[in-house]
Scaffold this active site. Structure first.
Site, short mmCIF file in Angstrom:
data_model
loop_
_atom_site.label_atom_id
_atom_site.label_comp_id
_atom_site.label_asym_id
_atom_site.label_seq_id
_atom_site.Cartn_x
_atom_site.Cartn_y
_atom_site.Cartn_z
N ARG A 17 32.97 25.15 39.93
CA ARG A 17 32.50 23.95 40.65
C ARG A 17 31.34 23.30 39.93
O ARG A 17 30.50 24.01 39.37
CB ARG A 17 31.96 24.32 42.03
N ARG B 98 45.67 49.74 39.71
CA ARG B 98 44.28 49.99 39.38
C ARG B 98 43.64 50.55 40.65
O ARG B 98 43.94 50.09 41.76
CB ARG B 98 43.65 48.66 38.99
N ASP C 156 45.31 38.99 50.05
CA ASP C 156 44.11 38.94 50.86
C ASP C 156 44.51 39.19 52.31
O ASP C 156 45.70 39.12 52.65
CB ASP C 156 43.45 37.56 50.74
N ARG D 82 41.87 33.17 40.43
CA ARG D 82 41.32 33.38 41.77
C ARG D 82 39.90 32.82 41.88
O ARG D 82 39.42 32.54 42.97
CB ARG D 82 41.24 34.88 42.09
N ARG E 269 30.56 46.76 40.66
CA ARG E 269 29.68 46.10 41.62
C ARG E 269 29.04 47.09 42.58
O ARG E 269 29.50 48.22 42.72
CB ARG E 269 30.38 44.98 42.38
N GLU F 262 31.10 50.70 42.86
CA GLU F 262 32.55 50.71 42.63
C GLU F 262 32.86 51.02 41.17
O GLU F 262 32.46 50.26 40.29
CB GLU F 262 33.16 49.35 42.99
N TYR G 88 49.12 41.67 45.40
CA TYR G 88 47.73 41.66 45.82
C TYR G 88 47.52 40.61 46.90
O TYR G 88 47.45 39.43 46.62
CB TYR G 88 46.82 41.39 44.62
N1 UDP Z 1 35.75 38.22 37.69
C1 UDP Z 1 34.86 38.16 36.63
N2 UDP Z 1 33.51 38.22 36.88
C2 UDP Z 1 33.02 38.35 38.13
C3 UDP Z 1 33.92 38.41 39.23
C4 UDP Z 1 35.29 38.35 38.97
O1 UDP Z 1 35.26 38.05 35.50
O2 UDP Z 1 31.79 38.43 38.30
C5 UDP Z 1 37.21 38.17 37.40
C6 UDP Z 1 37.81 39.54 37.24
O3 UDP Z 1 38.79 39.46 36.23
C7 UDP Z 1 38.47 39.79 38.58
C8 UDP Z 1 38.93 38.40 38.97
O4 UDP Z 1 37.91 37.55 38.46
O5 UDP Z 1 39.53 40.70 38.47
C9 UDP Z 1 39.12 38.20 40.46
O6 UDP Z 1 37.90 38.46 41.12
P1 UDP Z 1 37.81 38.68 42.69
O7 UDP Z 1 36.37 38.66 43.06
O8 UDP Z 1 38.71 37.74 43.37
O9 UDP Z 1 38.36 40.16 42.82
P2 UDP Z 1 38.38 41.15 44.08
O10 UDP Z 1 37.13 40.96 44.85
O11 UDP Z 1 39.58 40.78 44.84
O12 UDP Z 1 38.44 42.47 43.45
#
Ligand code: UDP
Length: 365
Positions: A174, A247, A348, A170, A278, A298, A346
Site C-alpha cells: 500500500r 510445512r 483462512d 497474500r 515470529r 515459532e 491453505y
Molecule cells: N512474508 C514475508 N515477510 C513477512 C511476512 C510474510 O516475506 O514479514 C511472506 C512469507 O513468504 C509468507 C507469506 O508472506 O509465507 C504469507 O504471509 P502470511 O502472514 O499471510 O502467512 P501466515 O500468517 O498465514 O503464516
C-alpha cells in the site's frame, strides 16, 4: 445409527456438525486429539488465551460470514498490525508508507513509488517464474532483502527462487500510512478465545476424543451413513500414491514475569540468522492486563508422519499427487473430504466456514 460421522473437530467439521444437527441430523464428531477445535484451540495460561496451534485472527470481507461467526462469540476490535524486526531495525507491516519512510527516510507516496520503480527496473525481470521474481517485481530489492527473503526461506525451508510466486500474493502493498495487515472489512478476536465457538457449534452432536478414524471404524463399523473427513486425504488412502508434503511449525511457549514483552501481538523476525520466524504475545489479542505474559516462538520445520501438519505445500509435485487422491475420493459415494487437510488447501478461517456452509447447502438443502 448416525447420519454423519465427522472426522476432525476443527472449524470445518464443527460448522458442518452445527448445521446438520440444526436440520435434525444425528452427528458423531471424533478427533484424535484430546481437545476440540483443531488448530484454533486455545489454552488458558496465567489467565491468557494462548493460541496453542498458532495465532488465529479472524477476518473476512463477507458480512454474512462475520454475522455467522458472531452467533457464537462476541468479537473485539483487534486489528492485526504486526512489526517486522530485521537485525536492529523495526518496520511496520504490511508493506506501506510507514515501512517505506523508515527504510528510505522519505515522506510521500510519490517518493516511495519512485524508489520502488527504480529498483524494479534494475532487476530487469523478463518473466516471473518464482517467488523471488514476484517479490522483486512487486517491491524491489530493499524490501525483498530485508523483509521477505529471510522470513520466507525460514518459513518454507526452500530458497525463494524455488518457491511458487502465489505465496507472496497474500501480502498487501500500500502507498498509504495504514498498518492494518488485512484488507478485509471485518476483523477481530473472540472475547474469551475460540473454544466457545467450537463448543457451541458442537452442542447437540456426540463427541469422541482421543479416537482415530481407523480405531473407530474397526470397533464400530456400520454405525453411520456418511463420513465427513477433515483429516489428511493421503492418510485416508494409506498414502498409496505417496505422501503429500506439509510445512510444520514448532512452538516454544514461555511464561514471562513481565506484563508487556513486545508491545504488540505479532513480531516477525525477518533475518535468516534468527531461527524462529515470529514471536506471538498472546495477551495483546484481547488487550490483556494480566500481570504476566505468555509468548510463543515459532520455528518452522519439515513435516514427517507423526507430527502435526500445518501448511500444505501446493507446488506442482504435490498438486499432481493431490489430483490422484481426489480422483479416488470422487469414487467414494459416502465419504466427503473437507477442510485444510481434507482439501490440502491453505484456508483462512472465514474460507473454512464458507466451504463448510457450501457443503451444507449441497448436502442438506
Ligand atoms: N512474508 C514475508 N515477510 C513477512 C511476512 C510474510 O516475506 O514479514 C511472506 C512469507 O513468504 C509468507 C507469506 O508472506 O509465507 C504469507 O504471509 P502470511 O502472514 O499471510 O502467512 P501466515 O500468517 O498465514 O503464516
Amino acid at each position: 445409527m448416525y447420519d454423519y460421522l465427522i472426522v476432525g473437530a476443527g472449524l470445518f467439521g464443527a460448522t458442518f456438525a452445527h448445521e446438520a444437527t440444526r436440520r435434525g441430523k444425528k452427528c458423531l464428531v471424533i478427533d484424535r486429539r484430546s481437545s476440540v477445535g483443531g488448530n484454533i484451540y486455545c489454552e488458558k495460561i496465567e489467565g491468557i488465551n494462548v493460541h496453542k496451534y498458532g495465532a488465529h485472527i479472524f477476518h473476512t470481507s463477507k458480512k454474512e460470514i462475520w454475522e455467522y461467526v458472531g452467533q457464537f462469540a462476541e468479537f473485539n476490535n483487534f486489528v492485526n498490525s504486526p512489526i517486522a524486526r530485521y537485525k536492529d531495525e523495526i518496520y511496520n507491516l504490511p508493506f506501506n508508507m510507514n515501512t517505506f519512510s523508515r527504510l528510505w527516510n522519505i515522506k510521500t507516496p510519490q517518493e516511495a513509488k519512485k524508489i520502488i520503480d527504480r529498483q524494479r527496473a534494475e532487476c530487469n525481470l523478463k518473466e516471473i517464474t518464482n517467488l523471488e521474481d514476484q517479490a522483486l517485481s512487486l517491491v524491489g530489492k530493499d524490501v525483498y532483502e530485508k523483509l521477505i527473503k529471510g522470513y520466507t526461506e525460514k518459513q518454507w525451508g526452500r530458497k525463494c527462487d524455488e518457491l511458487p510466486s502465489f505465496i507472496i500474493k497474500r501480502l498487501p502493498l500500500r502507498f498509504t500510512y495504514n498498518n492494518n495487515y488485512f484488507s478485509d472489512k471485518y476483523q477481530g478476536i473472540p472475547e474469551g478465545g475460540y473454544n466457545q465457538i467450537i463448543e457451541k457449534m458442537l452442542d447437540g452432536s456426540d463427541i469422541l476424543l482421543n479416537t482415530t478414524y481407523q480405531d473407530y471404524i474397526a470397533a464400530h463399523p456400520d454405525t453411520f451413513k456418511k463420513v465427513i473427513y477433515t483429516g489428511c486425504i493421503d492418510e485416508y488412502f494409506g498414502y498409496k500414491y505417496g505422501e503429500l508434503e506439509y510445512r510444520t511449525v514448532r512452538f516454544e511457549t514461555e511464561v514471562l514475569d513481565t506484563d508487556n514483552y513486545q508491545g504488540v501481538a505479532v513480531v516477525n523476525y525477518t533475518e535468516a540468522e534468527v531461527p524462529y520466524t515470529r514471536i506471538i504475545e498472546h495477551k495483546h489479542f484481547e488487550f490483556g492486563t494480566q500481570p504476566k505474559t505468555v509468548i510463543s516462538r515459532e520455528y518452522p520445520c519439515e513435516w514427517h508422519k507423526g507430527i502435526e501438519p500445518y501448511y500444505p505445500i501446493n507446488n506442482d509435485k504435490n498438486n499432481e499427487l493431490l489430483l490422484k487422491y481426489q480422483a479416488d475420493a470422487d469414487q467414494l459415494s459416502n465419504v466427503i473430504f473437507g477442510g485444510r487437510l481434507g482439501g490440502y488447501k491453505y484456508y483462512d478461517m472465514d474460507k473454512t466456514i464458507e466451504a463448510a456452509l457450501a457443503l451444507v447447502k449441497q448436502e442438506l438443502n
